[in-house]
Design an enzyme around this catalytic site. Structure first.
Site, mmCIF file in Angstrom:
data_model
loop_
_atom_site.group_PDB
_atom_site.id
_atom_site.type_symbol
_atom_site.label_atom_id
_atom_site.label_comp_id
_atom_site.label_asym_id
_atom_site.label_seq_id
_atom_site.Cartn_x
_atom_site.Cartn_y
_atom_site.Cartn_z
ATOM 1 N N MET A 32 93.740 3.124 -15.319
ATOM 2 C CA MET A 32 93.308 2.789 -14.084
ATOM 3 C C MET A 32 93.339 3.972 -13.116
ATOM 4 S SD MET A 32 94.525 -1.414 -14.294
ATOM 5 C CE MET A 32 96.008 -0.676 -14.899
ATOM 6 N N VAL A 33 92.407 4.116 -12.519
ATOM 7 C CA VAL A 33 92.457 5.379 -11.563
ATOM 8 C C VAL A 33 93.377 5.184 -10.390
ATOM 9 C CG1 VAL A 33 91.381 6.770 -9.850
ATOM 10 C CG2 VAL A 33 90.157 6.228 -12.008
ATOM 11 N N GLN A 92 94.074 9.832 -20.946
ATOM 12 C CA GLN A 92 92.423 9.740 -20.771
ATOM 13 C C GLN A 92 91.930 10.687 -19.749
ATOM 14 O OE1 GLN A 92 89.869 6.791 -18.320
ATOM 15 N NE2 GLN A 92 89.300 5.767 -20.409
ATOM 16 N N CYS A 121 83.529 4.464 -16.988
ATOM 17 C CA CYS A 121 83.482 4.278 -15.450
ATOM 18 C C CYS A 121 82.088 3.927 -14.971
ATOM 19 C CB CYS A 121 84.264 5.811 -14.913
ATOM 20 S SG CYS A 121 84.686 5.517 -13.181
ATOM 21 N N ASN A 221 88.102 -5.359 -24.105
ATOM 22 C CA ASN A 221 88.541 -5.388 -22.754
ATOM 23 C C ASN A 221 87.638 -5.994 -21.840
ATOM 24 O OD1 ASN A 221 88.261 -2.464 -20.375
ATOM 25 N ND2 ASN A 221 89.499 -4.417 -20.144
ATOM 26 N N GLY A 222 88.031 -6.922 -21.133
ATOM 27 C CA GLY A 222 87.346 -7.891 -20.282
ATOM 28 C C GLY A 222 87.566 -9.364 -20.249
ATOM 29 N N ASN A 223 87.730 -9.903 -19.068
ATOM 30 C CA ASN A 223 88.079 -11.383 -18.951
ATOM 31 C C ASN A 223 89.299 -11.675 -19.177
ATOM 32 O OD1 ASN A 223 85.202 -11.414 -18.683
ATOM 33 N ND2 ASN A 223 84.801 -12.667 -20.491
ATOM 34 N N ALA A 245 93.197 -4.751 -17.617
ATOM 35 C CA ALA A 245 93.006 -3.626 -16.172
ATOM 36 C C ALA A 245 93.541 -4.581 -14.949
ATOM 37 C CB ALA A 245 91.935 -3.035 -15.915
ATOM 38 N N GLU A 246 92.722 -5.337 -14.327
ATOM 39 C CA GLU A 246 93.010 -6.121 -12.986
ATOM 40 C C GLU A 246 93.983 -7.255 -13.578
ATOM 41 O OE1 GLU A 246 89.543 -7.295 -11.001
ATOM 42 O OE2 GLU A 246 89.375 -5.219 -9.995
#
Length: 406
Positions: A32-33, A92, A121, A221-223, A245-246
């Site tokens: 994550m940036v 990364q 991204c 990745n996701g949800n 991530a989030e």
């Protein structure tokens, strides 16, 4: 007399990397940036993360003679990044030039277990810089970026990418990456158009299709908002691990489980009041987590970007900042450098802690389950505002045009 051998040591395959180095992880924190920096990686590991990534590093800038960017991106001076408490670790990079990528990767090669290339991204800066998911239209370049690392590094190369609208094209893209030499594939189940307010849901069916089509390990990745989403994702995708991530940014205990020890400040008898029925994880007050994060920042010699610190505090304390608006304003206006800024942040967190404890006293005796509300727009649980918890954007508004038959 035999001359020196010119053969290279055998590189680990994806399954060997996953099993022998990473120890078959199921819980992975995403790159994550400006947010998966060293202190956050340490905090995430404390609460169940088994594998973490660095923030995305721009290979072109890292390869330049700009020392500030290089040391803020991956600091090798103090030997903390990539050190014993920071393993296993994947670094990364984003890139669009194979030779530049290789030079950048060579710098961090001794300090990590694998190099990941960002093909996912979706932000405008990636479009302008021609990297991330905007390389989806140039499969030859994607292949060459992976191949040069596969052929010239002593550690494996992995790749993270977004899906196409077409399942068939998504699968072919993943298979091409595997042929190029990617040893682990992370499939983000959203297209490059799904971002911001149009983020929507990730397509787990496409991730399953990728998993069934390739022979290397696949991360989904996701949800992932709640801990209960993890097993559901593993079941529906067949993936080897779940990446969040989030979900981790807003609630770093999302990856915790019944085997994760509670902090010393809490007793095992508290676990029931910090958990929801049917969930294996626990929730903690966000001022407590914010304080832990700041303590980690202070304990390290490696400097942490002020923007990263402020970003984490905003996300952790988000449930209460909409109520405690004066603290939100203080946090937003906080400026300065080093110790003075940290002290200012600590003061804000301490005041937030006092207010949250006052709020908790008003509902003393009630269980967490009794205090949970349901968001009418999403049907998801909303926890009391003193707990770190997931943030979910309202679903996109679909404008319906009613045909006038008259």
């Amino acid at each position: 007399m035999d001359g020196p051998s010119s053969s290279k040591p055998r590189k680990l395959t994806g399954h060997e990397l996953y099993r022998d180095v990473f120890k078959s992880p199921k819980f992975v924190v995403a790159p994550m940036v400006d947010q998966s920096e060293l202190p956050w990686r340490i905090l995430s590991r404390r609460y169940g993360a088994q594998l973490v990534y660095t923030p995305m590093i721009n290979a072109k800038m890292f390869d330049s003679s700009h020392p500030t960017y290089k040391q803020l991106s991956f600091n090798t001076v103090f030997e903390e990044e990539g050190g014993p408490q920071d393993r296993p670790l994947i670094v990364q990079f984003c890139a669009n030039d194979p030779e530049t990528l290789l030079r950048a990767a060579k710098v961090v090669e001794p300090h990590c277990d694998a190099i990941d290339i960002n093909f996912g991204c979706p932000q405008d800066i990636a479009r302008r810089g021609h990297y991330g998911c905007y390389l989806q239209d140039d499969w030859d370049l994607v292949f060459r970026l992976i191949r040069i690392l596969h052929e010239n590094l002593t550690i494996p190369v992995t790749a993270k990418f977004r899906v196409f609208p077409s399942e068939e094209k998504t699968v072919e893209y993943a298979k091409m990456m595997e042929r190029a030499g990617a040893q682990i594939l992370t499939c983000h189940g959203r297209t490059r158009e799904q971002k911001g307010h149009n983020t929507g849901l990730a397509d787990w069916a496409k991730i399953r299709a990728v998993r069934e089509a390739v022979s290397v390990p696949v991360f989904a990745n996701g949800n992932i908002l709640f801990h209960s989403d993890i097993q559901r994702c593993l079941d529906e995708t067949g993936a080897d691990a779940v990446m969040t991530a989030e979900g981790d940014l807003y609630n770093p205990t999302v990856l915790s489980s019944s085997s994760t020890p509670l902090p010393a400040e809490f007793s095992e008898s508290d676990r029931q009041n910090l958990s929801l029925p049917g969930e294996d994880s626990f929730y903690l007050p966000h001022p407590f987590l914010a304080r832990q994060y700041l303590e980690i920042v202070k304990s390290l010699k490696t400097p942490t970007a002020p923007s990263a610190i402020k970003g984490h505090l905003f996300k952790l304390m988000r449930p209460a900042l909409s109520i405690e608006k004066d603290l939100r304003d203080r946090l937003g206006m906080a400026r300065g450098k080093s110790a003075g800024l940290i002290e200012e942040y600590e003061g804000i967190v301490e005041e937030m802690d006092k207010r949250m404890k006052d709020a908790m006293k008003k509902v003393e005796g009630q269980s967490l389950e009794e205090l949970v509300k349901v968001d009418p727009a999403t049907g998801l649980n909303v926890l009391p505002h003193w707990l770190a918890q997931p943030y979910f954007r309202p679903p996109p508004i679909v404008q319906r045009v009613q045909k006038d038959d008259e």
